[in-house]
Design a protein around this motif. Structure first.
Motif, PDB file in Angstrom:
ATOM      1  N   VAL A 135       3.457   1.056   4.478  1.00 37.20           N
ATOM      2  CA  VAL A 135       2.616  -0.078   4.840  1.00 37.20           C
ATOM      3  C   VAL A 135       3.499  -1.298   5.044  1.00 37.20           C
ATOM      4  N   ALA A 136       3.313  -1.949   6.195  1.00 34.21           N
ATOM      5  CA  ALA A 136       4.055  -3.154   6.525  1.00 34.21           C
ATOM      6  C   ALA A 136       3.115  -4.351   6.450  1.00 34.21           C
ATOM      7  N   VAL A 137       3.522  -5.371   5.718  1.00 31.97           N
ATOM      8  CA  VAL A 137       2.734  -6.602   5.645  1.00 31.97           C
ATOM      9  C   VAL A 137       2.999  -7.404   6.906  1.00 31.97           C
ATOM     10  N   GLY A 138       1.927  -7.730   7.643  1.00 37.85           N
ATOM     11  CA  GLY A 138       2.113  -8.479   8.878  1.00 37.85           C
ATOM     12  C   GLY A 138       0.800  -8.902   9.483  1.00 37.85           C
ATOM     13  N   HIS A 139       0.879  -9.771  10.495  1.00 40.69           N
ATOM     14  CA  HIS A 139      -0.314 -10.362  11.107  1.00 40.69           C
ATOM     15  C   HIS A 139      -1.257 -10.810   9.989  1.00 40.69           C
ATOM     16  N   THR A 140      -0.747 -11.723   9.172  1.00 46.59           N
ATOM     17  CA  THR A 140      -1.387 -12.033   7.897  1.00 46.59           C
ATOM     18  C   THR A 140      -1.332 -13.525   7.590  1.00 46.59           C
ATOM     19  N   GLU A 141      -2.278 -13.969   6.791  1.00 47.17           N
ATOM     20  CA  GLU A 141      -2.267 -15.318   6.217  1.00 47.17           C
ATOM     21  C   GLU A 141      -1.926 -15.279   4.735  1.00 47.17           C
ATOM     22  N   CYS A 142      -1.429 -14.168   4.241  1.00 47.64           N
ATOM     23  CA  CYS A 142      -1.319 -13.991   2.793  1.00 47.64           C
ATOM     24  C   CYS A 142      -0.290 -14.935   2.164  1.00 47.64           C
ATOM     25  N   THR A 143      -0.523 -15.215   0.897  1.00 48.47           N
ATOM     26  CA  THR A 143       0.408 -15.982   0.088  1.00 48.47           C
ATOM     27  C   THR A 143       1.507 -15.062  -0.440  1.00 48.47           C
ATOM     28  N   ALA A 144       2.516 -15.669  -1.062  1.00 48.77           N
ATOM     29  CA  ALA A 144       3.559 -14.878  -1.693  1.00 48.77           C
ATOM     30  C   ALA A 144       2.979 -13.985  -2.789  1.00 48.77           C
ATOM     31  N   ALA A 145       2.019 -14.507  -3.541  1.00 45.68           N
ATOM     32  CA  ALA A 145       1.410 -13.717  -4.610  1.00 45.68           C
ATOM     33  C   ALA A 145       0.651 -12.522  -4.044  1.00 45.68           C
ATOM     34  N   GLN A 146      -0.058 -12.733  -2.947  1.00 46.85           N
ATOM     35  CA  GLN A 146      -0.782 -11.627  -2.321  1.00 46.85           C
ATOM     36  C   GLN A 146       0.190 -10.600  -1.739  1.00 46.85           C
ATOM     37  N   ALA A 147       1.293 -11.069  -1.181  1.00 45.77           N
ATOM     38  CA  ALA A 147       2.296 -10.143  -0.672  1.00 45.77           C
ATOM     39  C   ALA A 147       2.900  -9.324  -1.811  1.00 45.77           C
ATOM     40  N   LYS A 148       3.200  -9.986  -2.925  1.00 45.34           N
ATOM     41  CA  LYS A 148       3.748  -9.256  -4.071  1.00 45.34           C
ATOM     42  C   LYS A 148       2.772  -8.202  -4.572  1.00 45.34           C
ATOM     43  N   ALA A 149       1.481  -8.534  -4.588  1.00 43.50           N
ATOM     44  CA  ALA A 149       0.483  -7.543  -4.994  1.00 43.50           C
ATOM     45  C   ALA A 149       0.499  -6.351  -4.042  1.00 43.50           C
ATOM     46  N   ALA A 150       0.707  -6.621  -2.759  1.00 45.91           N
ATOM     47  CA  ALA A 150       0.799  -5.534  -1.787  1.00 45.91           C
ATOM     48  C   ALA A 150       2.034  -4.676  -2.041  1.00 45.91           C
ATOM     49  N   PHE A 151       3.170  -5.319  -2.341  1.00 47.69           N
ATOM     50  CA  PHE A 151       4.383  -4.553  -2.630  1.00 47.69           C
ATOM     51  C   PHE A 151       4.195  -3.715  -3.895  1.00 47.69           C
ATOM     52  N   ASP A 152       3.530  -4.286  -4.886  1.00 49.38           N
ATOM     53  CA  ASP A 152       3.274  -3.527  -6.114  1.00 49.38           C
ATOM     54  C   ASP A 152       2.330  -2.352  -5.860  1.00 49.38           C
ATOM     55  N   ALA A 153       1.462  -2.490  -4.853  1.00 46.09           N
ATOM     56  CA  ALA A 153       0.546  -1.407  -4.501  1.00 46.09           C
ATOM     57  C   ALA A 153       1.209  -0.343  -3.636  1.00 46.09           C
ATOM     58  N   GLY A 154       2.402  -0.640  -3.112  1.00 42.97           N
ATOM     59  CA  GLY A 154       3.125   0.366  -2.342  1.00 42.97           C
ATOM     60  C   GLY A 154       3.635  -0.067  -0.991  1.00 42.97           C
ATOM     61  N   ALA A 155       3.303  -1.275  -0.513  1.00 39.93           N
ATOM     62  CA  ALA A 155       3.840  -1.754   0.758  1.00 39.93           C
ATOM     63  C   ALA A 155       5.355  -1.914   0.641  1.00 39.93           C
ATOM     64  N   ARG A 156       6.079  -1.575   1.711  1.00 41.14           N
ATOM     65  CA  ARG A 156       7.539  -1.578   1.629  1.00 41.14           C
ATOM     66  C   ARG A 156       8.222  -2.189   2.858  1.00 41.14           C
ATOM     67  N   LEU A 157       7.467  -2.921   3.666  1.00 41.30           N
ATOM     68  CA  LEU A 157       8.038  -3.427   4.912  1.00 41.30           C
ATOM     69  C   LEU A 157       7.343  -4.721   5.308  1.00 41.30           C
ATOM     70  N   ILE A 158       8.058  -5.571   6.035  1.00 43.53           N
ATOM     71  CA  ILE A 158       7.490  -6.756   6.666  1.00 43.53           C
ATOM     72  C   ILE A 158       7.555  -6.544   8.174  1.00 43.53           C
ATOM     73  N   THR A 159       6.437  -6.746   8.857  1.00 40.56           N
ATOM     74  CA  THR A 159       6.405  -6.606  10.316  1.00 40.56           C
ATOM     75  C   THR A 159       6.923  -7.882  10.968  1.00 40.56           C
ATOM     76  N   HIS A 160       7.854  -7.707  11.910  1.00 38.85           N
ATOM     77  CA  HIS A 160       8.512  -8.785  12.669  1.00 38.85           C
ATOM     78  C   HIS A 160       8.522 -10.132  11.919  1.00 38.85           C
ATOM     79  N   ALA A 161       9.499 -10.232  11.030  1.00 40.40           N
ATOM     80  CA  ALA A 161       9.652 -11.410  10.171  1.00 40.40           C
ATOM     81  C   ALA A 161       9.566 -12.702  10.965  1.00 40.40           C
ATOM     82  N   TYR A 162       8.908 -13.668  10.364  1.00 38.88           N
ATOM     83  CA  TYR A 162       8.664 -15.021  10.881  1.00 38.88           C
ATOM     84  C   TYR A 162       7.488 -15.074  11.859  1.00 38.88           C
ATOM     85  N   ASN A 163       7.173 -13.989  12.533  1.00 38.38           N
ATOM     86  CA  ASN A 163       6.120 -14.005  13.551  1.00 38.38           C
ATOM     87  C   ASN A 163       4.807 -13.506  12.982  1.00 38.38           C
TER      88      ASN A 163
END
Length: 296
Positions: A135-163
């Motif tokens: 799972v790649a976190v992307g096309h998102t409005e998430c906060t750092a805390a929400q992203a960390k929760a995603a990584f803890d749930a198993g996400a392991r990638l960021i989709t096209h950083a900065y964009n």
């Protein structure tokens, strides 16, 4: 040197998923420029259409093992960060929607881009990760805390950083800041001279050594001519090497090929060894982060 592009929507005038023949032609167009293996990315469309395109890519994979699998860029994206994705087709990651995509793919999904702040997203991330899907976190409005929760749930990638995500700031590091701080997470970047400033690309290599993945986000115009194309349901105009949604200034993928991304990074002064690693070894490590193994 085996260049591996894990995020590309097409090339040679063809989009992945348009037909079996077109999918194979897109792969060959990129291979002619130096890329060895690819993951076929599909943009957001209504779920029925995405299921149909998944079936097309599955058939193409059976004919050419250099297609490593499928990347679903959607449909579980934040409407406010939709980029070149049709808003009417964006949906929440309900268990039924997740099951439809997994069942249709029969083990061929390698990654899926998702906004982790959507209702049900964390459960969906756990489900995809349990099926060896990154799972790649992307096309998102998430906060750092929400992203960390995603990584803890198993996400392991960021989709096209900065964009298509909130920027890094002093008090709000956002999803990219969270990813830079988390050694479990790999980070995609588009080094085409349009999407990300050279200094920002250099920052990724400095802050996350061994975790940066060069990819193209290429659409059908890559390794082809300029003009008008379709990216899913949306029309894209390509001129001077830049792909924009027709009549807007919204970037709609790229015309990049992976060998040129290496050249761009080397011209910036980045070490060749690190740049090559980001287009060869690291993409496979990212795909294998949730249990899938590349064929020998």
């Amino acid at each position: 040197m085996r260049l591996i592009d894990i995020h590309s929507h097409g090339g040679g005038g063809h989009a992945f998923g348009e037909s079996v023949e077109g999918t194979l032609a897109a792969l060959k167009a990129h291979q002619a420029t130096g890329t060895s293996q690819m993951v076929a990315s599909l943009v957001t469309e209504p779920l029925d259409a995405m299921v149909e395109r998944v079936a097309v890519v599955r058939e193409a994979m059976a004919q050419d093992p250099d297609l490593l699998g499928i990347h679903l860029e959607g449909p579980f994206l934040a409407p406010s960060r939709k980029g070149a994705h049709p808003p009417h087709a964006l949906i929440e990651p309900t268990p039924d929607a997740v099951s439809r995509l997994l069942d249709a793919a029969e083990g061929t999904i390698r990654q899926i881009t998702m906004a982790p702040e959507l209702p049900g997203a964390l459960a969906a991330i756990e489900r995809f990760a349990s099926e060896d899907v990154v799972v790649a976190v992307g096309h998102t409005e998430c906060t750092a805390a929400q992203a960390k929760a995603a990584f803890d749930a198993g996400a392991r990638l960021i989709t096209h950083a900065y964009n298509a995500m909130p920027p890094i700031s002093g008090r709000a590091p956002g999803p990219l800041g969270a990813a830079l701080a988390d050694e479990r997470v790999f980070i995609e970047v588009i080094a085409d001279g349009f999407h990300v400033a050279p200094e920002s690309i250099a920052l990724l290599f400095a802050a996350a050594p061994g975790r940066v993945v060069l990819m193209t986000d290429a659409m059908a115009a890559a390794a082809s001519s300029e003009g008008t194309y379709m990216l899913g349901e949306l029309e894209v105009t390509v001129a001077d090497g830049k792909a924009l949604l027709t009549g807007t200034d919204t970037l709609a993928g790229s015309t990049l090929v992976l060998s040129h991304a290496l050249e761009v990074c080397e011209q910036m002064g980045l070490p060749r060894e690190a740049v090559v690693e980001a287009a060869t070894v690291t993409p496979l490590r990212a795909l294998e982060a949730c249990g899938w193994s590349a064929p020998a």
